[in-house]
Design a protein around this motif. Sequence first.
Motif, mmCIF file in Angstrom:
data_model
loop_
_atom_site.group_PDB
_atom_site.id
_atom_site.type_symbol
_atom_site.label_atom_id
_atom_site.label_comp_id
_atom_site.label_asym_id
_atom_site.label_seq_id
_atom_site.Cartn_x
_atom_site.Cartn_y
_atom_site.Cartn_z
ATOM 1 N N ALA A 217 46.042 54.232 44.353
ATOM 2 C CA ALA A 217 47.353 53.764 44.812
ATOM 3 C C ALA A 217 47.248 53.071 46.166
ATOM 4 O O ALA A 217 47.941 52.079 46.417
ATOM 5 C CB ALA A 217 48.334 54.925 44.882
ATOM 6 N N ALA A 218 46.384 53.573 47.029
ATOM 7 C CA ALA A 218 46.207 52.943 48.339
ATOM 8 C C ALA A 218 45.710 51.507 48.184
ATOM 9 O O ALA A 218 46.143 50.612 48.912
ATOM 10 C CB ALA A 218 45.235 53.757 49.193
ATOM 11 N N HIS A 219 44.838 51.278 47.219
ATOM 12 C CA HIS A 219 44.350 49.919 46.987
ATOM 13 C C HIS A 219 45.439 49.036 46.388
ATOM 14 O O HIS A 219 45.532 47.856 46.698
ATOM 15 C CB HIS A 219 43.123 49.933 46.078
ATOM 16 C CG HIS A 219 41.891 50.389 46.772
ATOM 17 N ND1 HIS A 219 41.180 49.588 47.627
ATOM 18 C CD2 HIS A 219 41.259 51.581 46.757
ATOM 19 C CE1 HIS A 219 40.152 50.261 48.104
ATOM 20 N NE2 HIS A 219 40.180 51.475 47.590
ATOM 21 N N LEU A 220 46.250 49.613 45.533
ATOM 22 C CA LEU A 220 47.315 48.839 44.901
ATOM 23 C C LEU A 220 48.416 48.463 45.882
ATOM 24 O O LEU A 220 49.127 47.485 45.669
ATOM 25 C CB LEU A 220 47.905 49.620 43.719
ATOM 26 C CG LEU A 220 46.964 49.805 42.542
ATOM 27 C CD1 LEU A 220 47.588 50.737 41.514
ATOM 28 C CD2 LEU A 220 46.608 48.467 41.919
ATOM 29 N N ARG A 221 48.571 49.244 46.961
ATOM 30 C CA ARG A 221 49.615 48.975 47.953
ATOM 31 C C ARG A 221 49.207 47.930 48.992
ATOM 32 O O ARG A 221 50.014 47.583 49.850
ATOM 33 C CB ARG A 221 49.984 50.263 48.702
ATOM 34 C CG ARG A 221 50.827 51.228 47.910
ATOM 35 C CD ARG A 221 51.393 52.312 48.802
ATOM 36 N NE ARG A 221 50.366 53.069 49.505
ATOM 37 C CZ ARG A 221 49.806 54.196 49.064
ATOM 38 N NH1 ARG A 221 50.165 54.701 47.916
ATOM 39 N NH2 ARG A 221 48.886 54.814 49.777
ATOM 40 N N GLN A 222 47.999 47.444 48.940
ATOM 41 C CA GLN A 222 47.535 46.483 49.938
ATOM 42 C C GLN A 222 48.459 45.275 49.979
ATOM 43 O O GLN A 222 48.754 44.684 48.945
ATOM 44 C CB GLN A 222 46.105 46.032 49.637
ATOM 45 C CG GLN A 222 45.083 47.116 49.809
ATOM 46 C CD GLN A 222 44.945 47.560 51.245
ATOM 47 O OE1 GLN A 222 44.927 46.757 52.162
ATOM 48 N NE2 GLN A 222 44.877 48.862 51.449
#
Length: 81
Positions: free
Chosen positions: A44-49
């Motif tokens: 999710a952290a990568h998707l929120r970039q």
Amino acid sequence: MMTAEEEAAGMAALSICESLVIAMVEKGLLTPEEARGALEDAAAAHLRQEIRDPAHRQEMAVRAIERLALQVDAAGQSQRG
């Protein structure tokens, strides 16, 4: 552009993390659900970039995390079965 040494270091770090997560599940230090939750948070952290990378590195990172989640599921099933 990453150097070959930086790419190799990234690959080594990924392999180490994969081994550690799977070992923790196999030893019962983490349940498969706990490991999956941590991996889902990482994905999710990568998707929120906010900044989109034309090389799609964020999406590739998410796919790598998803592959690890499948390995964790398999390790958890082998512990139960």
